[in-house]
Design a protein around this motif. Structure first.
Motif, PDB file in Angstrom:
ATOM      1  N   GLY A 144       0.818  -1.204   0.000  1.00  0.00           N
ATOM      2  CA  GLY A 144       0.000   0.000   0.000  1.00  0.00           C
ATOM      3  C   GLY A 144       0.851   1.252   0.000  1.00  0.00           C
ATOM      4  N   LEU A 145       1.930   1.246   0.799  1.00  0.00           N
ATOM      5  CA  LEU A 145       2.864   2.374   0.788  1.00  0.00           C
ATOM      6  C   LEU A 145       3.515   2.514  -0.584  1.00  0.00           C
ATOM      7  N   ILE A 146       3.860   1.377  -1.189  1.00  0.00           N
ATOM      8  CA  ILE A 146       4.442   1.412  -2.531  1.00  0.00           C
ATOM      9  C   ILE A 146       3.446   1.984  -3.531  1.00  0.00           C
ATOM     10  N   GLY A 147       2.173   1.588  -3.402  1.00  0.00           N
ATOM     11  CA  GLY A 147       1.159   2.099  -4.313  1.00  0.00           C
ATOM     12  C   GLY A 147       1.026   3.607  -4.245  1.00  0.00           C
ATOM     13  N   ALA A 148       1.001   4.161  -3.020  1.00  0.00           N
ATOM     14  CA  ALA A 148       0.927   5.618  -2.864  1.00  0.00           C
ATOM     15  C   ALA A 148       2.175   6.283  -3.430  1.00  0.00           C
ATOM     16  N   TRP A 149       3.336   5.720  -3.129  1.00  0.00           N
ATOM     17  CA  TRP A 149       4.611   6.247  -3.619  1.00  0.00           C
ATOM     18  C   TRP A 149       4.636   6.289  -5.139  1.00  0.00           C
ATOM     19  N   LYS A 150       4.202   5.200  -5.781  1.00  0.00           N
ATOM     20  CA  LYS A 150       4.224   5.142  -7.235  1.00  0.00           C
ATOM     21  C   LYS A 150       3.199   6.094  -7.849  1.00  0.00           C
ATOM     22  N   PHE A 151       2.082   6.297  -7.159  1.00  0.00           N
ATOM     23  CA  PHE A 151       1.123   7.285  -7.660  1.00  0.00           C
ATOM     24  C   PHE A 151       1.748   8.662  -7.629  1.00  0.00           C
ATOM     25  N   TRP A 152       2.458   9.002  -6.549  1.00  0.00           N
ATOM     26  CA  TRP A 152       3.094  10.314  -6.452  1.00  0.00           C
ATOM     27  C   TRP A 152       4.216  10.467  -7.474  1.00  0.00           C
ATOM     28  N   GLU A 153       4.914   9.387  -7.762  1.00  0.00           N
ATOM     29  CA  GLU A 153       5.934   9.451  -8.815  1.00  0.00           C
ATOM     30  C   GLU A 153       5.273   9.721 -10.164  1.00  0.00           C
ATOM     31  N   TRP A 154       4.175   9.004 -10.448  1.00  0.00           N
ATOM     32  CA  TRP A 154       3.438   9.249 -11.693  1.00  0.00           C
ATOM     33  C   TRP A 154       2.969  10.692 -11.757  1.00  0.00           C
ATOM     34  N   GLN A 155       2.455  11.208 -10.638  1.00  0.00           N
ATOM     35  CA  GLN A 155       1.955  12.572 -10.563  1.00  0.00           C
ATOM     36  C   GLN A 155       3.071  13.573 -10.876  1.00  0.00           C
ATOM     37  N   LEU A 156       4.239  13.337 -10.292  1.00  0.00           N
ATOM     38  CA  LEU A 156       5.376  14.228 -10.493  1.00  0.00           C
ATOM     39  C   LEU A 156       5.888  14.168 -11.929  1.00  0.00           C
ATOM     40  N   ARG A 157       5.982  12.956 -12.470  1.00  0.00           N
ATOM     41  CA  ARG A 157       6.456  12.822 -13.840  1.00  0.00           C
ATOM     42  C   ARG A 157       5.501  13.482 -14.829  1.00  0.00           C
ATOM     43  N   ARG A 158       4.211  13.329 -14.598  1.00  0.00           N
ATOM     44  CA  ARG A 158       3.234  13.968 -15.475  1.00  0.00           C
ATOM     45  C   ARG A 158       3.351  15.486 -15.388  1.00  0.00           C
ATOM     46  N   HIS A 159       3.541  16.006 -14.166  1.00  0.00           N
ATOM     47  CA  HIS A 159       3.627  17.451 -13.960  1.00  0.00           C
ATOM     48  C   HIS A 159       4.857  18.048 -14.634  1.00  0.00           C
ATOM     49  N   THR A 160       5.968  17.320 -14.573  1.00  0.00           N
ATOM     50  CA  THR A 160       7.222  17.846 -15.118  1.00  0.00           C
ATOM     51  C   THR A 160       7.460  17.440 -16.560  1.00  0.00           C
ATOM     52  N   GLY A 161       6.609  16.557 -17.088  1.00  0.00           N
ATOM     53  CA  GLY A 161       6.805  16.088 -18.447  1.00  0.00           C
ATOM     54  C   GLY A 161       7.907  15.058 -18.582  1.00  0.00           C
ATOM     55  N   ALA A 162       8.318  14.460 -17.481  1.00  0.00           N
ATOM     56  CA  ALA A 162       9.376  13.452 -17.510  1.00  0.00           C
ATOM     57  C   ALA A 162       8.837  12.159 -18.116  1.00  0.00           C
ATOM     58  N   ALA A 163       9.742  11.345 -18.633  1.00  0.00           N
ATOM     59  CA  ALA A 163       9.358  10.081 -19.258  1.00  0.00           C
ATOM     60  C   ALA A 163       8.721   9.149 -18.237  1.00  0.00           C
ATOM     61  N   MET A 164       7.703   8.427 -18.670  1.00  0.00           N
ATOM     62  CA  MET A 164       7.023   7.478 -17.804  1.00  0.00           C
ATOM     63  C   MET A 164       7.644   6.083 -17.840  1.00  0.00           C
ATOM     64  N   GLY A 165       8.552   5.867 -18.789  1.00  0.00           N
ATOM     65  CA  GLY A 165       9.147   4.551 -18.937  1.00  0.00           C
ATOM     66  C   GLY A 165       9.726   3.977 -17.656  1.00  0.00           C
ATOM     67  N   PRO A 166      10.530   4.736 -16.901  1.00  0.00           N
ATOM     68  CA  PRO A 166      11.093   4.189 -15.657  1.00  0.00           C
ATOM     69  C   PRO A 166      10.028   3.757 -14.651  1.00  0.00           C
ATOM     70  N   LEU A 167       8.905   4.475 -14.614  1.00  0.00           N
ATOM     71  CA  LEU A 167       7.822   4.113 -13.702  1.00  0.00           C
ATOM     72  C   LEU A 167       7.210   2.782 -14.118  1.00  0.00           C
ATOM     73  N   TRP A 168       6.898   2.638 -15.412  1.00  0.00           N
ATOM     74  CA  TRP A 168       6.281   1.390 -15.870  1.00  0.00           C
ATOM     75  C   TRP A 168       7.240   0.216 -15.694  1.00  0.00           C
ATOM     76  N   ARG A 169       8.530   0.443 -15.907  1.00  0.00           N
ATOM     77  CA  ARG A 169       9.498  -0.636 -15.721  1.00  0.00           C
ATOM     78  C   ARG A 169       9.597  -1.049 -14.260  1.00  0.00           C
ATOM     79  N   SER A 170       9.515  -0.074 -13.356  1.00  0.00           N
ATOM     80  CA  SER A 170       9.575  -0.416 -11.934  1.00  0.00           C
ATOM     81  C   SER A 170       8.347  -1.213 -11.510  1.00  0.00           C
ATOM     82  N   LEU A 171       7.187  -0.878 -12.071  1.00  0.00           N
ATOM     83  CA  LEU A 171       5.974  -1.629 -11.760  1.00  0.00           C
ATOM     84  C   LEU A 171       6.039  -3.037 -12.338  1.00  0.00           C
ATOM     85  N   ALA A 172       6.594  -3.157 -13.538  1.00  0.00           N
ATOM     86  CA  ALA A 172       6.764  -4.493 -14.132  1.00  0.00           C
ATOM     87  C   ALA A 172       7.729  -5.323 -13.294  1.00  0.00           C
ATOM     88  N   GLY A 173       8.787  -4.677 -12.804  1.00  0.00           N
ATOM     89  CA  GLY A 173       9.735  -5.378 -11.948  1.00  0.00           C
ATOM     90  C   GLY A 173       9.092  -5.825 -10.644  1.00  0.00           C
TER      91      GLY A 173
END
Length: 216
Positions: A144-173
Motif C-alpha cells: 500500500g505504501l508502494i502504491g501511494a509512492w508510485k502514484f506520487w511518482e506518476w503525478q510528479l512525472r506527469r507534472h514535469t513532463g518526464a518520461a514514464m518509462g522508468p515508472l512502468w518498468r519499476s511496476l513491471a519489476g
C-alpha cells in the motif's frame, strides 16, 4: 538529479518508528517466551489462531473464537509474522517508505494509510484467495505504501513532463518479483494481499492528494 529524486523524504519520523516498534513486539515475545505459555501450547500458534487472517471465517462459515474476530483479523494479521526474516523484510520496507509518505501527508496520514492498506490487503486476500491457511504479515500495508509512492511518482512525472518509462518498468519489476517469490515459496506468497494493498494505496493517494500542491 532526476525528477524522481525531487520527492521529499522525512526519515525516522516518530510515527514510523513507533509503528515498527509495535509490530516487532509480538515476534520478540514469541522468541523470548517460547513454548507452553499458560498451558496453551506454543505462543506463536495461539497468536495465529486468534490474530491471523482466516478465510474460512468469511467463505466457509467457520465459527469465530471471540466476538468480532472476523472484523478484527482484517487488521490484527498485519502485526503478526511467520518469523524474524519475514518481519525484518517488511519492517525495512516500512522504514524506507515511511519517510516518503510522512513528507507528503504527515504522520497521521501515514498511520491512516497504513491501517487502510492493511485492511485493503486482507480484503484482496479474501476476494481472490481460496486458501484456508492463516495469512499474516505487514506486506499488504507495505505494498500500500508502494502504491501511494508510485502514484506520487506518476503525478510528479506527469507534472514535469518526464518520461514514464522508468515508472512502468519499476511496476513491471514489482510484478515480476511477486511471481518469482511465489515460485520460490511454492505458492505460499499472499500475492492477493499485495495486490489489494497496492490498489488501496493508489486509490488513497489519488483521493487525498489529487495534485502535487495538495497535502492532507
Amino acid at each position: 538529479m532526476s525528477d524522481f529524486a525531487r520527492l521529499s523524504n522525512r526519515p525516522n519520523a516518530p510515527a514510523v518508528l513507533w509503528l515498527v516498534g509495535l509490530t516487532c513486539i509480538p515476534e520478540a515475545m514469541f522468541t523470548l517466551l517460547g513454548a507452553d505459555l499458560i498451558g496453551q501450547g506454543n505462543l506463536r500458534q495461539v497468536a495465529m489462531v486468534y490474530g491471523a487472517f482466516w478465510n474460512g471465517l468469511i467463505s466457509a462459515g467457520w465459527e469465530a473464537l471471540y466476538p468480532f474476530q472476523r472484523e478484527v483479523m482484517f487488521l490484527s494479521y498485519a502485526f503478526l509474522h511467520g518469523g524474524f526474516l519475514h518481519l525484518i523484510g517488511n519492517m525495512m520496507a516500512v522504514l524506507a517508505l515511511g519517510g516518503i509518505v510522512v513528507a507528503r501527508i504527515g504522520q497521521q496520514g501515514f498511520l491512516l494509510l497504513y491501517v487502510l492498506t492493511s485492511i485493503g490487503g486482507a480484503a484482496g486476500f479474501a476476494l481472490l484467495s481460496s486458501s484456508t491457511a492463516p495469512m499474516v504479515g505487514a506486506s499488504g500495508a507495505v505494498f500500500g505504501l508502494i502504491g501511494a509512492w508510485k502514484f506520487w511518482e506518476w503525478q510528479l512525472r506527469r507534472h514535469t513532463g518526464a518520461a514514464m518509462g522508468p515508472l512502468w518498468r519499476s511496476l513491471a519489476g514489482l510484478a515480476g518479483l511477486n511471481v518469482l517469490l511465489w515460485l520460490l515459496l511454492s505458492g505460499l506468497l499472499a500475492w492477493e494481499a499485495h495486490l489489494g494493498g497496492f490498489l488501496t494505496g493508489v486509490a488513497f493517494a489519488a483521493i487525498v492528494t489529487p495534485s502535487l500542491r495538495y497535502r492532507i
